[in-house]
Design a protein around this motif. Sequence first.
Motif, PDB file in Angstrom:
ATOM      1  N   TRP A  14      20.762  17.201 -33.462  1.00 40.13           N
ATOM      2  CA  TRP A  14      22.124  17.567 -33.053  1.00 40.13           C
ATOM      3  C   TRP A  14      23.109  16.458 -33.413  1.00 40.13           C
ATOM      4  O   TRP A  14      24.225  16.743 -33.875  1.00 40.13           O
ATOM      5  CB  TRP A  14      22.150  17.829 -31.550  1.00 40.13           C
ATOM      6  CG  TRP A  14      23.519  18.163 -31.045  1.00 40.13           C
ATOM      7  CD1 TRP A  14      24.150  19.372 -31.090  1.00 40.13           C
ATOM      8  CD2 TRP A  14      24.450  17.257 -30.440  1.00 40.13           C
ATOM      9  NE1 TRP A  14      25.416  19.275 -30.551  1.00 40.13           N
ATOM     10  CE2 TRP A  14      25.623  17.995 -30.140  1.00 40.13           C
ATOM     11  CE3 TRP A  14      24.397  15.906 -30.121  1.00 40.13           C
ATOM     12  CZ2 TRP A  14      26.727  17.407 -29.540  1.00 40.13           C
ATOM     13  CZ3 TRP A  14      25.502  15.312 -29.520  1.00 40.13           C
ATOM     14  CH2 TRP A  14      26.650  16.063 -29.236  1.00 40.13           C
ATOM     15  N   LEU A  15      22.712  15.217 -33.222  1.00 40.09           N
ATOM     16  CA  LEU A  15      23.589  14.099 -33.601  1.00 40.09           C
ATOM     17  C   LEU A  15      23.878  14.138 -35.099  1.00 40.09           C
ATOM     18  O   LEU A  15      25.014  13.906 -35.534  1.00 40.09           O
ATOM     19  CB  LEU A  15      22.942  12.767 -33.224  1.00 40.09           C
ATOM     20  CG  LEU A  15      22.872  12.429 -31.727  1.00 40.09           C
ATOM     21  CD1 LEU A  15      22.033  11.172 -31.501  1.00 40.09           C
ATOM     22  CD2 LEU A  15      24.262  12.253 -31.148  1.00 40.09           C
ATOM     23  N   ALA A  16      22.844  14.421 -35.898  1.00 33.70           N
ATOM     24  CA  ALA A  16      23.030  14.472 -37.349  1.00 33.70           C
ATOM     25  C   ALA A  16      23.968  15.610 -37.745  1.00 33.70           C
ATOM     26  O   ALA A  16      24.891  15.420 -38.551  1.00 33.70           O
ATOM     27  CB  ALA A  16      21.673  14.628 -38.040  1.00 33.70           C
ATOM     28  N   VAL A  17      23.749  16.781 -37.187  1.00 29.80           N
ATOM     29  CA  VAL A  17      24.587  17.943 -37.523  1.00 29.80           C
ATOM     30  C   VAL A  17      26.022  17.720 -37.076  1.00 29.80           C
ATOM     31  O   VAL A  17      26.980  17.991 -37.816  1.00 29.80           O
ATOM     32  CB  VAL A  17      24.005  19.219 -36.877  1.00 29.80           C
ATOM     33  CG1 VAL A  17      24.983  20.385 -37.002  1.00 29.80           C
ATOM     34  CG2 VAL A  17      22.672  19.581 -37.529  1.00 29.80           C
ATOM     35  N   THR A  18      26.196  17.201 -35.873  1.00 32.96           N
ATOM     36  CA  THR A  18      27.548  16.997 -35.347  1.00 32.96           C
ATOM     37  C   THR A  18      28.271  15.908 -36.126  1.00 32.96           C
ATOM     38  O   THR A  18      29.480  16.016 -36.379  1.00 32.96           O
ATOM     39  CB  THR A  18      27.484  16.639 -33.851  1.00 32.96           C
ATOM     40  OG1 THR A  18      26.670  17.603 -33.178  1.00 32.96           O
ATOM     41  CG2 THR A  18      28.874  16.656 -33.234  1.00 32.96           C
ATOM     42  N   ALA A  19      27.550  14.867 -36.525  1.00 29.83           N
ATOM     43  CA  ALA A  19      28.164  13.823 -37.355  1.00 29.83           C
ATOM     44  C   ALA A  19      28.562  14.394 -38.712  1.00 29.83           C
ATOM     45  O   ALA A  19      29.639  14.088 -39.241  1.00 29.83           O
ATOM     46  CB  ALA A  19      27.196  12.654 -37.530  1.00 29.83           C
ATOM     47  N   ALA A  20      27.699  15.232 -39.281  1.00 34.32           N
ATOM     48  CA  ALA A  20      28.016  15.837 -40.579  1.00 34.32           C
ATOM     49  C   ALA A  20      29.269  16.694 -40.511  1.00 34.32           C
ATOM     50  O   ALA A  20      30.027  16.790 -41.483  1.00 34.32           O
ATOM     51  CB  ALA A  20      26.824  16.672 -41.068  1.00 34.32           C
ATOM     52  N   ARG A  21      29.519  17.294 -39.369  1.00 34.66           N
ATOM     53  CA  ARG A  21      30.693  18.154 -39.208  1.00 34.66           C
ATOM     54  C   ARG A  21      31.894  17.416 -38.628  1.00 34.66           C
ATOM     55  O   ARG A  21      32.972  18.000 -38.479  1.00 34.66           O
ATOM     56  CB  ARG A  21      30.333  19.332 -38.298  1.00 34.66           C
ATOM     57  CG  ARG A  21      29.256  20.214 -38.898  1.00 34.66           C
ATOM     58  CD  ARG A  21      28.779  21.283 -37.917  1.00 34.66           C
ATOM     59  NE  ARG A  21      27.716  22.087 -38.522  1.00 34.66           N
ATOM     60  CZ  ARG A  21      27.040  23.044 -37.898  1.00 34.66           C
ATOM     61  NH1 ARG A  21      27.322  23.301 -36.628  1.00 34.66           N
ATOM     62  NH2 ARG A  21      26.093  23.727 -38.521  1.00 34.66           N
ATOM     63  N   GLY A  22      31.683  16.139 -38.243  1.00 36.35           N
ATOM     64  CA  GLY A  22      32.778  15.384 -37.637  1.00 36.35           C
ATOM     65  C   GLY A  22      33.273  16.038 -36.371  1.00 36.35           C
ATOM     66  O   GLY A  22      34.471  16.054 -36.095  1.00 36.35           O
ATOM     67  N   ALA A  23      32.331  16.553 -35.556  1.00 33.97           N
ATOM     68  CA  ALA A  23      32.719  17.386 -34.409  1.00 33.97           C
ATOM     69  C   ALA A  23      32.416  16.720 -33.072  1.00 33.97           C
ATOM     70  O   ALA A  23      32.332  17.404 -32.048  1.00 33.97           O
ATOM     71  CB  ALA A  23      31.997  18.733 -34.495  1.00 33.97           C
ATOM     72  N   PHE A  24      32.212  15.408 -33.037  1.00 29.30           N
ATOM     73  CA  PHE A  24      31.971  14.733 -31.769  1.00 29.30           C
ATOM     74  C   PHE A  24      33.226  14.763 -30.909  1.00 29.30           C
ATOM     75  O   PHE A  24      34.349  14.674 -31.415  1.00 29.30           O
ATOM     76  CB  PHE A  24      31.559  13.277 -31.997  1.00 29.30           C
ATOM     77  CG  PHE A  24      30.177  13.101 -32.529  1.00 29.30           C
ATOM     78  CD1 PHE A  24      29.077  13.474 -31.771  1.00 29.30           C
ATOM     79  CD2 PHE A  24      29.957  12.544 -33.778  1.00 29.30           C
ATOM     80  CE1 PHE A  24      27.789  13.303 -32.259  1.00 29.30           C
ATOM     81  CE2 PHE A  24      28.678  12.360 -34.275  1.00 29.30           C
ATOM     82  CZ  PHE A  24      27.593  12.751 -33.503  1.00 29.30           C
ATOM     83  N   THR A  25      33.025  14.854 -29.606  1.00 30.42           N
ATOM     84  CA  THR A  25      34.134  14.804 -28.655  1.00 30.42           C
ATOM     85  C   THR A  25      33.768  13.835 -27.541  1.00 30.42           C
ATOM     86  O   THR A  25      32.647  13.329 -27.473  1.00 30.42           O
ATOM     87  CB  THR A  25      34.419  16.191 -28.045  1.00 30.42           C
ATOM     88  OG1 THR A  25      33.235  16.660 -27.387  1.00 30.42           O
ATOM     89  CG2 THR A  25      34.835  17.185 -29.112  1.00 30.42           C
ATOM     90  N   GLY A  26      34.694  13.586 -26.657  1.00 29.48           N
ATOM     91  CA  GLY A  26      34.430  12.756 -25.493  1.00 29.48           C
ATOM     92  C   GLY A  26      33.999  11.360 -25.860  1.00 29.48           C
ATOM     93  O   GLY A  26      34.588  10.700 -26.728  1.00 29.48           O
ATOM     94  N   GLU A  27      32.926  10.884 -25.209  1.00 28.31           N
ATOM     95  CA  GLU A  27      32.477   9.506 -25.403  1.00 28.31           C
ATOM     96  C   GLU A  27      32.023   9.221 -26.831  1.00 28.31           C
ATOM     97  O   GLU A  27      31.998   8.072 -27.259  1.00 28.31           O
ATOM     98  CB  GLU A  27      31.327   9.194 -24.434  1.00 28.31           C
ATOM     99  CG  GLU A  27      31.723   9.168 -22.968  1.00 28.31           C
ATOM    100  CD  GLU A  27      31.629  10.551 -22.338  1.00 28.31           C
ATOM    101  OE1 GLU A  27      31.482  11.545 -23.110  1.00 28.31           O
ATOM    102  OE2 GLU A  27      31.714  10.645 -21.102  1.00 28.31           O
ATOM    103  N   LEU A  28      31.643  10.257 -27.578  1.00 33.37           N
ATOM    104  CA  LEU A  28      31.165  10.048 -28.949  1.00 33.37           C
ATOM    105  C   LEU A  28      32.232  10.349 -29.999  1.00 33.37           C
ATOM    106  O   LEU A  28      31.917  10.377 -31.189  1.00 33.37           O
ATOM    107  CB  LEU A  28      29.933  10.930 -29.212  1.00 33.37           C
ATOM    108  CG  LEU A  28      28.662  10.552 -28.437  1.00 33.37           C
ATOM    109  CD1 LEU A  28      27.521  11.486 -28.811  1.00 33.37           C
ATOM    110  CD2 LEU A  28      28.262   9.111 -28.711  1.00 33.37           C
ATOM    111  N   ALA A  29      33.476  10.541 -29.586  1.00 28.57           N
ATOM    112  CA  ALA A  29      34.532  10.862 -30.560  1.00 28.57           C
ATOM    113  C   ALA A  29      34.660   9.770 -31.616  1.00 28.57           C
ATOM    114  O   ALA A  29      34.999  10.049 -32.772  1.00 28.57           O
ATOM    115  CB  ALA A  29      35.870  11.065 -29.839  1.00 28.57           C
TER     116      ALA A  29
END
Length: 987
Positions: A304-319
């Motif tokens: 999930w971290l890899a996919v979300t990083a690839a999409r630039g879709a982190f929010t909150g503490e990981l923005a």
Amino acid sequence: MSAEAAALRLGTTVATTAAQLWLGGKRREQERRMPMAELVRVRVPGLRFQRSVERQFGEIADAVFDRLAPFLERELRGLDESGRQAVLNGVCDTFARADLSDEAVLAADANPAELVRRITASVPAPVGLSEAEERLYEALFAECCEYYVRIVRSLPVFEERALTELLARTTSLGAEIARVLERLPDRSLFAPEGTDRDAEFRRRYLELVSTTLDEVELFRRTSERAAAQARLSVAYVSLRATGDDGSRRRAGGRSVPLLRPDMSDWEQGGGESSGMRVEAALGGASRVLLRGEAGSGKTTLLRWLAVTAARGAFTGELAGWNGLTPVFVKLREYSGRALPGPEAMLDSVAGHLTGVMPKAWVERQLESGKALLLIDGVDELLDGERRGVREWLRKLLAAYGDVRVVVTSRPAAAGADWLRREEFTALHLDRMTPPDLAAFVRQWHQAVRELGEELPCEVEELPGYEQSLLNALKDRPHLQSLAGTPLLASLLCAMHVNRGSQLPRDRMELYRSALHTLVHERDAHRNVPSALDDGLGLKDKLVLLRDLAWRLSDNNRSEISLEQAGVFVGRKLAGMRHLDEQDGARVLEQLRHRSGVLRSPAVGRMDFVHRTFQEYLAAEEAAEEDRIGNLVERAHLDLWRETIIMAAGHANRPQREELLGGILDRAEAEPRHARKLRLLAAACQETVPAVSDGLAGRLDEAVGALLPPRRETDPPALAAVGTSLLRSLPRSLSGLTEKAAAQTVRTVALVGGEEALGLLEEYAQNAPAHAVRAFLNGWRYFDADAYVDRVLSRLPLEGRLVDLTHSGQWRPLLRLRSVTSLSTDYPLADFAAVAELPPLRQLVCFRLRGDVDLSVLRAHTGLEVLALSGGPSMALTCLDTLGELPELEFLHLSLNDRSDLGHLRLGPKVEQLSLVSGTEKPCLPRGLDAVTATPGLALSLHSVDVAAWLDSPGFIVPRVRRLSMYDCVLPDDPGALDFPGVEVVVH
């Protein structure tokens, strides 16, 4: 030496060498080795033309300078002055000694890389350079050769007899060369071929990561038609993590019945885990060792971290992680071979793209600090290979210190301090809380909707399956206890769907499926090297685990030293003649690392990850080795309760008769333990497939002796028997004493489930008044809507205090128009909804938050008791409304330093007012004098700064009837509290 000075010297060297080749042509070697100014005077006639040629090559030197200066500004930072000088001298000396003639350039096909190889083979490299200096020398020399070849290829052919015309055509030669060099890639030590293609490759790579890693298998041990992949980005549920010190002992060691959970548990965090969301925990550290037991969601989280990083879709503490490039490394793919260098790290995810990857692209991501390195499965490598992982990581981080890293492992393979020297923060993935589990079930059913025809049911039926499973989890505490990890929760979801929303009532089958999945099948399915290497089949592992479980239980223990456990395993192996491996300690390590049911709660210790697994396996061992007599002897001990219940399920028919008959014989012979033994025998009915007629009669008689319940302790013990108890309970409460009726209702509520709800519905039709409180307390254990419609709607509720424990009860409450007293003990976010209730005489609200507008109380002018409590965020407004409540007698308010009592108005009947600080420290609300000036009032102050109040400007002496102070800040002089006509009480 500055970067500019170095760039100027190298630019001059390259331009001079090119001028020597151009002007020297094929003449004598000594002419070609002349300084450029002298060679110009020899070869170019006329002062004006000589100055023109020198100017043109000066511009060429400037163009080289412009290219090299930024490069050197970056690359010289890590070198001291002597190192910089050594590298620069080495490049200039090599240029001077190398054959850079036109013949040499042509022999290399005017290919800069080939020219560098030829020169490197013929000219010795400078000696005495450090590793870093040598890397920079090689990169810098290759860069200068690239410029040199580009320059000489751009120069026109030199013809002395046509010099005048030639110079007229080359007046802009320097500018043309500059344009040629500008078109070259911007190279550096980490970009030997430039970065022109980086953006395009990164885009393609991130698209591939976003697609290939965005899948998760949600079915396990199901039919083939359901063995499909769903989207991870849809199925993902945030988990909790806590700081990890390596100590993970289970709370408590007694085996007691699991009480049915309150429905409020499914809304509120806490419970087993008080940890923070894993995203928040990761956001606070750049290097994380994330440990978790089998199936706890480690790999899913990394994907999930890899996919979300690839999409630039982190929010909150990981923005702040948006913009990072994910690099996902599955360690199990490197079992038996070298761990990957940077250039090979993309092979498992993007192997089809690596052939067109720009040179050193991964190194550039790592060096820039823009990489997110996700390393999965230290535990999945063989023991000897794990040590190599730590050294590999250490070297990688020494070279690229700014990279963000998350490493995962089971605790048995990597202690909490395994990467402490590398400054890793250790985190542990916790078991899911009820709200986490509910969120997981909802997301699981949402994700599998996309499978369509591959599902064993219609897509439209999934919401019904979802609700059915949630109800089962809430009704059956054993299910909730088992489904503490994503893997086991997914197993339950899949089993529920494949069985047509019917989970086996017998939890034995659930435990068996969970054990088989954890112990063997999951690793076999994933081809985990460290599991395939052990040579043990599923039956072999279960035999060894059963023996360990029995030895622990036989000694009334839940954990054991690794050394002693290794001895036990060795003894068992001695009788397993079909196995080659006889080293008990080695086999124990394999089981501890890969079985999924063993762990190390502390250094040198071992236990089962869940008490249930120890009890299930010990019970199976007791049946296998015919230790029924041992179980009967221990039947009165709480620690053996669950083991005996499951042994009844494992046992064959003669063993069941011996076990249950022996327990009932003891109940008749030992009055001291009779009640406990009868309860245990009755509880065994949950797991036994069948009993003889004679034993069935004895069991019915034993249960009858326990009923009806009368004491407060009876309902939890009786409810543990399960749904079979309901058949023995009376069908009406008439004829029961007041205590018996109330405890019978409570017992049924704790049993739970549809059958229990039906029995409570029958009871409610003619419920005695003294049992209404028990019915109201039972609401928290059932679906709020169904309980209101089938039970509470049949009861007289006027004057009865109705307690709401979770938000799901609010809307059904509105259908109960006879309610006059209400208490809420959950975070009530919208106080305005109080206006929708029928007219109340009593309202008590705990845990209010945000702005609380009291004007809505105008709908409840009959209020006699009002208590409003909340934390620091609560702010009461429209306090003057309270003066419009003519029947109000008792008022309780939470306050803070921001509260202003100047607007508070009290009705004519208010006799008692309690003001309580809603903060952790004493507060002083404004306008307190306006309240204390009310004659005849009994005022209580809780955690108020009375000393500051007495010293405040314009202090007015209180006129209340009684002033009680609890945990207040008091003045140093007790005499300051002597107020005329006021009874002062200090607690």
